[in-house]
Design an enzyme around this catalytic site. Structure first.
Site: not given
Ligand code: LAC
Length: 226
Positions: A8, A12, A38, A115-116, A148, A172, A174, A176-177
């Site tokens: 991520d 991360t 964020r 990543s997003n 995601k 990650s 995160n 949720f990820d």
């Molecule tokens: C990303 C978000 C989750 O990098 O921060 O995908």
């Protein structure tokens, strides 16, 4: 070893809390603002995804900025576009990142980004922070058109890497990820970069580490075949 580590990006490898630096003098309470921004960024990505709509991460980040201004009771600021540019142009790696990626690569692991962020944002971050050559693949949700933790994102990453989902390890910070990756059948490593959230409705991560340095110490043993 037929496996890959998919990292991520925001939260991360790079630290979104460092946005506070670019916000100083522009908004009140920049550190608190960075956190609110964020949170809205993620919430808006989930809203759009549930609505079956897609706008890219850059657009989501702008909408989230406006939401954060509203939530903190601040008027719109002049130079919004420049500020969004500045945040994009000044990514900061977490301290443990560059060295750990180099070690993992040296140990023969195949590394990717998942990543997003838009491909343009991700490549710019990798170039600016000097870690571009660590990664064999850069996978953006932009290729799928949903954020995601949609399973489509994680399944797409496995296809892009030419591996079954169970041979991809999402790394990650995160929670949720991590949950999304496990729900889609990937392995997952949670990096403890914030509160240790637990979601009882999905399998826990396969590994929890306090830093990427700890991952570089642990992963070779874990992924050994047989
Ligand atoms: C990303 C978000 C989750 O990098 O921060 O995908």
């Amino acid at each position: 070893v037929a496996s890959a580590l998919a990292f991520d990006m925001y939260g991360t490898l790079v630290d979104p809390a460092r946005w506070a630096g670019a916000l100083a003098g522009q908004v009140a309470e920049p550190e608190r603002f960075a956190g609110v921004w964020r949170r809205h960024q993620l919430e808006i990505s989930w809203l759009l995804s549930l609505m079956g709509r897609y706008e890219d991460w850059r657009a989501v980040t702008g909408y989230a900025f406006d939401a954060a201004l509203a939530e903190t009771g601040q008027a719109a600021i002049g130079g919004r576009e420049e500020l969004l540019e500045r945040v994009d142009d000044d990514p900061r790696l977490f301290d443990d990142t560059a060295e750990a990626l180099a070690r993992l690569q040296r140990d023969g692991h195949r590394l990717a980004v998942l990543s997003n962020g838009t491909p343009r944002q991700l490549h710019a971050i990798l170039e600016r922070t000097g870690i571009a050559e660590r990664f064999a693949e850069v996978v953006s949700v932009d290729e799928v058109g949903v954020f995601k933790p949609s399973p489509a994102v994680y399944e797409h990453s496995a296809r892009r890497l030419g591996l079954p989902p169970g041979q991809v390890w999402l790394v990650s910070g995160n929670p949720f990820d991590v949950a999304g990756a496990k729900a889609a059948g990937l392995h997952a490593v949670r990096v403890e970069r914030g509160p240790a959230l637990r979601y009882g409705f999905v399998e826990p991560p396969d590994l929890v580490v306090s830093s990427l340095a700890e991952l570089a110490d642990t992963f070779p043993e874990l992924s050994r075949p047989g």
